[in-house]
Design an enzyme around this catalytic site. Sequence first.
Site, mmCIF file in Angstrom:
data_model
loop_
_atom_site.group_PDB
_atom_site.id
_atom_site.type_symbol
_atom_site.label_atom_id
_atom_site.label_comp_id
_atom_site.label_asym_id
_atom_site.label_seq_id
_atom_site.Cartn_x
_atom_site.Cartn_y
_atom_site.Cartn_z
ATOM 1 N N ASN A 4 50.652 -21.841 25.290
ATOM 2 C CA ASN A 4 50.245 -22.645 26.283
ATOM 3 C C ASN A 4 51.042 -23.319 27.358
ATOM 4 O O ASN A 4 50.275 -24.627 27.479
ATOM 5 C CB ASN A 4 49.107 -23.783 25.319
ATOM 6 C CG ASN A 4 49.923 -24.626 24.451
ATOM 7 O OD1 ASN A 4 51.558 -24.386 24.675
ATOM 8 N ND2 ASN A 4 49.617 -25.372 23.409
ATOM 9 N N HIS A 21 54.603 -28.597 27.373
ATOM 10 C CA HIS A 21 55.124 -28.886 26.508
ATOM 11 C C HIS A 21 55.395 -30.981 26.596
ATOM 12 O O HIS A 21 56.373 -30.443 27.958
ATOM 13 C CB HIS A 21 56.460 -29.118 25.564
ATOM 14 C CG HIS A 21 56.407 -30.508 24.450
ATOM 15 N ND1 HIS A 21 56.103 -30.352 23.724
ATOM 16 C CD2 HIS A 21 57.877 -31.105 24.670
ATOM 17 C CE1 HIS A 21 56.831 -31.393 23.055
ATOM 18 N NE2 HIS A 21 57.351 -31.776 24.185
ATOM 19 N N GLU A 49 63.730 -35.878 21.782
ATOM 20 C CA GLU A 49 62.963 -35.080 22.491
ATOM 21 C C GLU A 49 63.989 -35.026 24.025
ATOM 22 O O GLU A 49 64.923 -34.190 24.087
ATOM 23 C CB GLU A 49 62.242 -34.245 23.042
ATOM 24 C CG GLU A 49 61.402 -34.367 21.887
ATOM 25 C CD GLU A 49 59.129 -34.356 22.480
ATOM 26 O OE1 GLU A 49 58.791 -34.664 22.965
ATOM 27 O OE2 GLU A 49 58.828 -34.371 21.146
ATOM 28 N N PHE A 108 51.063 -20.944 11.662
ATOM 29 C CA PHE A 108 50.837 -20.057 12.867
ATOM 30 C C PHE A 108 53.039 -20.312 13.157
ATOM 31 O O PHE A 108 52.864 -19.517 14.184
ATOM 32 C CB PHE A 108 50.462 -20.749 13.862
ATOM 33 C CG PHE A 108 50.106 -22.149 14.278
ATOM 34 C CD1 PHE A 108 51.110 -22.591 14.809
ATOM 35 C CD2 PHE A 108 49.338 -22.942 13.758
ATOM 36 C CE1 PHE A 108 51.631 -23.630 14.970
ATOM 37 C CE2 PHE A 108 49.350 -24.537 13.749
ATOM 38 C CZ PHE A 108 50.247 -25.079 14.661
ATOM 39 N N LYS A 131 57.335 -23.351 29.072
ATOM 40 C CA LYS A 131 57.920 -23.102 27.883
ATOM 41 C C LYS A 131 57.754 -21.234 28.460
ATOM 42 O O LYS A 131 56.829 -20.749 29.428
ATOM 43 C CB LYS A 131 56.482 -22.409 26.908
ATOM 44 C CG LYS A 131 56.411 -23.753 26.355
ATOM 45 C CD LYS A 131 55.053 -24.327 24.775
ATOM 46 C CE LYS A 131 54.699 -24.971 24.708
ATOM 47 N NZ LYS A 131 53.601 -25.573 23.219
ATOM 48 N N TYR A 159 59.870 -29.037 16.287
ATOM 49 C CA TYR A 159 58.821 -28.338 16.288
ATOM 50 C C TYR A 159 58.118 -29.011 14.193
ATOM 51 O O TYR A 159 57.459 -28.365 13.449
ATOM 52 C CB TYR A 159 58.050 -27.202 16.078
ATOM 53 C CG TYR A 159 57.509 -27.266 17.810
ATOM 54 C CD1 TYR A 159 56.822 -27.217 18.282
ATOM 55 C CD2 TYR A 159 57.943 -25.871 17.552
ATOM 56 C CE1 TYR A 159 56.593 -27.526 19.632
ATOM 57 C CE2 TYR A 159 57.813 -24.992 19.490
ATOM 58 C CZ TYR A 159 57.051 -26.414 20.361
ATOM 59 O OH TYR A 159 56.853 -25.816 21.440
ATOM 60 N N ARG A 191 46.568 -26.226 31.399
ATOM 61 C CA ARG A 191 45.984 -25.554 30.179
ATOM 62 C C ARG A 191 44.687 -25.055 30.509
ATOM 63 O O ARG A 191 44.609 -24.400 29.982
ATOM 64 C CB ARG A 191 46.119 -26.065 28.286
ATOM 65 C CG ARG A 191 48.229 -26.257 28.155
ATOM 66 C CD ARG A 191 48.005 -27.364 26.782
ATOM 67 N NE ARG A 191 49.153 -27.795 26.646
ATOM 68 C CZ ARG A 191 49.922 -28.604 25.976
ATOM 69 N NH1 ARG A 191 48.733 -28.943 25.109
ATOM 70 N NH2 ARG A 191 50.881 -28.272 24.954
HETATM 71 P P1 IDP Z 1 51.357 -30.212 22.533
HETATM 72 O O1 IDP Z 1 51.935 -28.915 22.455
HETATM 73 O O2 IDP Z 1 50.023 -30.187 22.395
HETATM 74 O O3 IDP Z 1 51.887 -31.535 21.534
HETATM 75 P P2 IDP Z 1 50.755 -29.725 18.662
HETATM 76 O O4 IDP Z 1 49.902 -30.335 17.860
HETATM 77 O O5 IDP Z 1 52.553 -31.207 18.670
HETATM 78 O O6 IDP Z 1 50.598 -29.755 19.881
HETATM 79 O O7 IDP Z 1 51.588 -28.194 18.484
HETATM 80 C C1 IDP Z 1 52.994 -27.695 19.004
HETATM 81 C C2 IDP Z 1 52.898 -26.714 19.431
HETATM 82 O O8 IDP Z 1 52.502 -25.755 18.519
HETATM 83 C C3 IDP Z 1 51.771 -26.286 20.743
HETATM 84 O O9 IDP Z 1 51.503 -26.709 21.535
HETATM 85 C C4 IDP Z 1 51.212 -25.023 20.593
HETATM 86 O O10 IDP Z 1 52.308 -24.072 21.653
HETATM 87 C C5 IDP Z 1 51.561 -24.474 18.465
HETATM 88 N N1 IDP Z 1 50.260 -24.707 18.375
HETATM 89 C C6 IDP Z 1 49.249 -25.685 18.192
HETATM 90 N N2 IDP Z 1 48.053 -25.432 17.267
HETATM 91 C C7 IDP Z 1 48.466 -24.207 17.449
HETATM 92 C C8 IDP Z 1 47.231 -23.326 16.415
HETATM 93 O O11 IDP Z 1 46.665 -23.699 15.677
HETATM 94 N N3 IDP Z 1 47.771 -21.956 16.453
HETATM 95 C C9 IDP Z 1 49.577 -21.840 17.607
HETATM 96 N N4 IDP Z 1 49.771 -22.453 18.385
HETATM 97 C C10 IDP Z 1 49.628 -23.473 18.705
HETATM 98 MG MG MG Z 2 53.196 -31.771 20.446
#
Ligand code: IDP
Ligand code: MG
Length: 133
Positions: free
Chosen positions: A113, A116, A127, A58, A10, A50, A103
């Site tokens: 974070n 991905h 994807e 968010f 990212k 997403y 992370r």
């Molecule tokens: P993942 O990346 O671990 O698979 P997902 O739930 O698919 O997690 O969420 C996609 C991305 O959305 C996360 O990697 C993060 O960048 C962002 N994200 C998820 N939850 C939050 C949150 O509570 N606050 C801010 N950003 C979030």
């Molecule tokens: Mg995910």
Amino acid sequence: MIESTFIMLKPDTLKRGLAGEIISRIERKSYKITNAKMMSLDEKILTEHYSHIVDKPFFPGLLDYMMSGPVLAMVVEGENAICGMRTIIGATNFEDAIAGTIRGDFAYCTSHNLIHGSDSLKSAQVEIKRFFG
Ligand code: IDP
Ligand code: MG
């Protein structure tokens, strides 16, 4: 089973100069990078990627962040690479990501974070197609 997974470094990873560190962890795990390209993402591809979180409060901030600079999209191959990459990536929420994971070692907030990784075989296939055609 040898699998291919979609991995994306990212914008914060590239801004912080952590791409080499993260690629090194992927290689040390014996996974192979079989394709890679720098990309600037637009709202359309991010809304698809997403789609499971577009309704979250968010999401607008996440969109801005993901469009704040280029990403490095990659296909990573190896034995059980889909689940294995999720293990070395660590938990989504930065507070939950344990030390030793990408992370856990580098993320300081949940949106930024670093990386991905596809969460299932189906997601990996969709994807890889979405980002590499
Ligand atoms: P993942 O990346 O671990 O698979 P997902 O739930 O698919 O997690 O969420 C996609 C991305 O959305 C996360 O990697 C993060 O960048 C962002 N994200 C998820 N939850 C939050 C949150 O509570 N606050 C801010 N950003 C979030
Ligand atoms: Mg995910």
